[in-house]
Design a protein around this motif. Sequence first.
Motif, mmCIF file in Angstrom:
data_model
loop_
_atom_site.group_PDB
_atom_site.id
_atom_site.type_symbol
_atom_site.label_atom_id
_atom_site.label_comp_id
_atom_site.label_asym_id
_atom_site.label_seq_id
_atom_site.Cartn_x
_atom_site.Cartn_y
_atom_site.Cartn_z
ATOM 1 N N ARG A 10 1.689 5.924 -12.486
ATOM 2 C CA ARG A 10 1.124 6.757 -11.426
ATOM 3 C C ARG A 10 -0.171 7.330 -11.986
ATOM 4 N NH1 ARG A 10 3.911 9.584 -7.410
ATOM 5 N NH2 ARG A 10 5.858 9.046 -8.447
ATOM 6 N N TYR A 11 -1.312 7.014 -11.357
ATOM 7 C CA TYR A 11 -2.592 7.552 -11.823
ATOM 8 C C TYR A 11 -2.687 9.034 -11.451
ATOM 9 C CZ TYR A 11 -4.241 2.940 -13.251
ATOM 10 O OH TYR A 11 -4.395 1.750 -13.907
ATOM 11 N N PRO A 12 -3.569 9.777 -12.140
ATOM 12 C CA PRO A 12 -3.664 11.232 -11.902
ATOM 13 C C PRO A 12 -3.861 11.606 -10.427
ATOM 14 C CG PRO A 12 -4.920 10.640 -13.842
ATOM 15 C CD PRO A 12 -4.443 9.344 -13.235
ATOM 16 N N ASP A 13 -4.518 10.726 -9.653
ATOM 17 C CA ASP A 13 -4.726 11.069 -8.232
ATOM 18 C C ASP A 13 -3.489 10.798 -7.378
ATOM 19 O OD1 ASP A 13 -4.599 8.328 -8.013
ATOM 20 O OD2 ASP A 13 -6.580 8.084 -7.095
ATOM 21 N N GLY A 14 -2.384 10.371 -8.017
ATOM 22 C CA GLY A 14 -1.148 10.154 -7.264
ATOM 23 C C GLY A 14 -0.877 8.706 -6.894
ATOM 24 N N VAL A 16 0.396 5.209 -7.002
ATOM 25 C CA VAL A 16 1.400 4.484 -7.782
ATOM 26 C C VAL A 16 0.951 3.024 -7.853
ATOM 27 C CG1 VAL A 16 3.808 3.750 -7.933
ATOM 28 C CG2 VAL A 16 3.237 6.057 -7.142
ATOM 29 N N ALA A 17 0.473 2.613 -9.024
ATOM 30 C CA ALA A 17 -0.058 1.255 -9.181
ATOM 31 C C ALA A 17 1.053 0.276 -9.521
ATOM 32 C CB ALA A 17 -1.128 1.246 -10.273
ATOM 33 N N VAL A 18 2.030 0.740 -10.298
ATOM 34 C CA VAL A 18 3.164 -0.092 -10.722
ATOM 35 C C VAL A 18 4.414 0.762 -10.535
ATOM 36 C CG1 VAL A 18 4.256 -1.225 -12.705
ATOM 37 C CG2 VAL A 18 1.782 -1.421 -12.368
ATOM 38 N N SER A 37 -5.482 -7.936 -4.120
ATOM 39 C CA SER A 37 -6.215 -6.866 -4.787
ATOM 40 C C SER A 37 -5.455 -5.545 -4.630
ATOM 41 C CB SER A 37 -7.598 -6.783 -4.131
ATOM 42 O OG SER A 37 -8.315 -5.736 -4.700
ATOM 43 N N GLY A 38 -5.320 -4.821 -5.724
ATOM 44 C CA GLY A 38 -4.700 -3.499 -5.667
ATOM 45 C C GLY A 38 -3.196 -3.481 -5.865
ATOM 46 N N CYS A 39 -2.601 -4.650 -6.150
ATOM 47 C CA CYS A 39 -1.133 -4.681 -6.279
ATOM 48 C C CYS A 39 -0.657 -4.291 -7.676
ATOM 49 C CB CYS A 39 -0.578 -6.046 -5.877
ATOM 50 S SG CYS A 39 -0.976 -7.360 -7.046
ATOM 51 N N GLY A 40 -1.590 -3.984 -8.574
ATOM 52 C CA GLY A 40 -1.184 -3.478 -9.890
ATOM 53 C C GLY A 40 -1.228 -4.495 -11.020
ATOM 54 N N LYS A 41 -1.896 -5.619 -10.797
ATOM 55 C CA LYS A 41 -1.935 -6.671 -11.822
ATOM 56 C C LYS A 41 -2.636 -6.189 -13.092
ATOM 57 C CE LYS A 41 -4.270 -9.565 -9.117
ATOM 58 N NZ LYS A 41 -4.439 -8.749 -7.899
ATOM 59 N N THR A 42 -3.847 -5.655 -12.925
ATOM 60 C CA THR A 42 -4.624 -5.229 -14.095
ATOM 61 C C THR A 42 -3.931 -4.070 -14.809
ATOM 62 O OG1 THR A 42 -6.701 -5.999 -13.151
ATOM 63 C CG2 THR A 42 -6.865 -4.284 -14.811
ATOM 64 N N THR A 43 -3.382 -3.160 -14.040
ATOM 65 C CA THR A 43 -2.655 -2.036 -14.648
ATOM 66 C C THR A 43 -1.498 -2.557 -15.495
ATOM 67 O OG1 THR A 43 -3.264 -0.611 -12.797
ATOM 68 C CG2 THR A 43 -1.370 0.075 -14.122
ATOM 69 N N THR A 44 -0.749 -3.507 -14.953
ATOM 70 C CA THR A 44 0.379 -4.095 -15.689
ATOM 71 C C THR A 44 -0.103 -4.699 -17.006
ATOM 72 O OG1 THR A 44 1.520 -4.585 -13.617
ATOM 73 C CG2 THR A 44 2.225 -5.840 -15.551
HETATM 74 P P1 ADP Z 1 -5.124 -5.261 -9.162
HETATM 75 O O1 ADP Z 1 -5.466 -5.642 -10.554
HETATM 76 O O2 ADP Z 1 -3.917 -5.985 -8.637
HETATM 77 O O3 ADP Z 1 -6.272 -5.329 -8.205
HETATM 78 P P2 ADP Z 1 -5.011 -2.545 -10.191
HETATM 79 O O4 ADP Z 1 -3.973 -2.486 -11.245
HETATM 80 O O5 ADP Z 1 -6.426 -2.616 -10.592
HETATM 81 O O6 ADP Z 1 -4.639 -3.727 -9.176
HETATM 82 O O7 ADP Z 1 -4.847 -1.271 -9.239
HETATM 83 C C1 ADP Z 1 -3.597 -0.926 -8.647
HETATM 84 C C2 ADP Z 1 -3.778 0.338 -7.812
HETATM 85 O O8 ADP Z 1 -4.094 1.423 -8.678
HETATM 86 C C3 ADP Z 1 -4.898 0.265 -6.801
HETATM 87 O O9 ADP Z 1 -4.516 1.003 -5.668
HETATM 88 C C4 ADP Z 1 -6.064 0.921 -7.525
HETATM 89 O O10 ADP Z 1 -6.959 1.496 -6.609
HETATM 90 C C5 ADP Z 1 -5.346 1.988 -8.328
HETATM 91 N N1 ADP Z 1 -6.059 2.331 -9.573
HETATM 92 C C6 ADP Z 1 -6.438 1.479 -10.556
HETATM 93 N N2 ADP Z 1 -7.040 2.143 -11.569
HETATM 94 C C7 ADP Z 1 -7.029 3.459 -11.189
HETATM 95 C C8 ADP Z 1 -7.489 4.671 -11.794
HETATM 96 N N3 ADP Z 1 -8.069 4.675 -13.002
HETATM 97 N N4 ADP Z 1 -7.320 5.822 -11.109
HETATM 98 C C9 ADP Z 1 -6.724 5.840 -9.902
HETATM 99 N N5 ADP Z 1 -6.244 4.741 -9.284
HETATM 100 C C10 ADP Z 1 -6.404 3.571 -9.916
#
Ligand code: ADP
Length: 227
Positions: A10-14, A16-18, A37-44
């Motif tokens: 959960r990023y600080p702004d709330g 939930v990426a994963v 896009s935005g499903c949490g791949k990069t975060t994972t």
């Molecule tokens: P993907 O790689 O599948 O596009 P990300 O992992 O980049 O997905 O992002 C997943 C979600 O988290 C998205 O809604 C994105 O906007 C949000 N997100 C990613 N990085 C941050 C961050 N540093 N702060 C707040 N939200 C973020």
Amino acid sequence: MITFSEVTKRYPDGTVAVDELSLEIPAGKITVFVGPSGCGKTTTLRMINRMVEPSSGTIRLDGENISASDPPTLRRRIGYVIQHGGLFPHRTVVDNVATVPYLLGWDRRKARRRAMELLDLVGLPASFAKRYPYQLSGGQQQRVGVARALAADPPVMLMDEPFSAVDPVVRKSLQEELVRLQAELHKTIVFVTHDIDEAVRLGDQVCVLKVGGRIGQYDTPANLLAA
Ligand code: ADP
Ligand code: ADP
């Protein structure tokens, strides 16, 4: 093997990426995370080398909780390749690749020799060694990026949409080379893409993520296509 147990980010702004992700990423195979896009791949992916810390849950690498590891030591075991290769623009191709061996304390000649071997391995002719990244095509820059990630001989390679910025013909040849390289080197590769065709072509295992960071499916490409 990399194990995710109920991992949430959960990023600080709330946001939930994963969300409560649990899965096993097998050693020595290519596992692809795919989804919009935005499903949490990069975060994972970034949680695996501690560029991003999970809010809760545990990630283990060969049984070891990575949150107890020292990040620089961890990253020596985990190579990372991004779009456009992420090369140092002011260093030649050979020095880009030799950087990691230099940092590990290898002498310059040995580091450069190793870099030349790696460039050969990824299909770049020796004549490119003295060029700067801007003098290479996109596909060639990606090859250098892969060679650089291999320089520390990490058992794990993280790849974040590495081939998405190159044209379809070059992309196909890079994909084929990655499969060939994998057959030779048996790395544990975690690959992120939004392209389902690429996922199916490359993955031994494919994890389909949905927006909100939950698993849709996790299976072999053959089973996914049959479903
Ligand atoms: P993907 O790689 O599948 O596009 P990300 O992992 O980049 O997905 O992002 C997943 C979600 O988290 C998205 O809604 C994105 O906007 C949000 N997100 C990613 N990085 C941050 C961050 N540093 N702060 C707040 N939200 C973020
Ligand atoms: P690739 O298939 O590896 O992506 P391209 O089809 O984009 O290669 O490029 C074709 C050829 O043009 C390559 O051999 C590359 O070395 C050369 N080339 C591309 N950009 C440059 C540049 N800025 N300076 C010198 N040669 C270049």
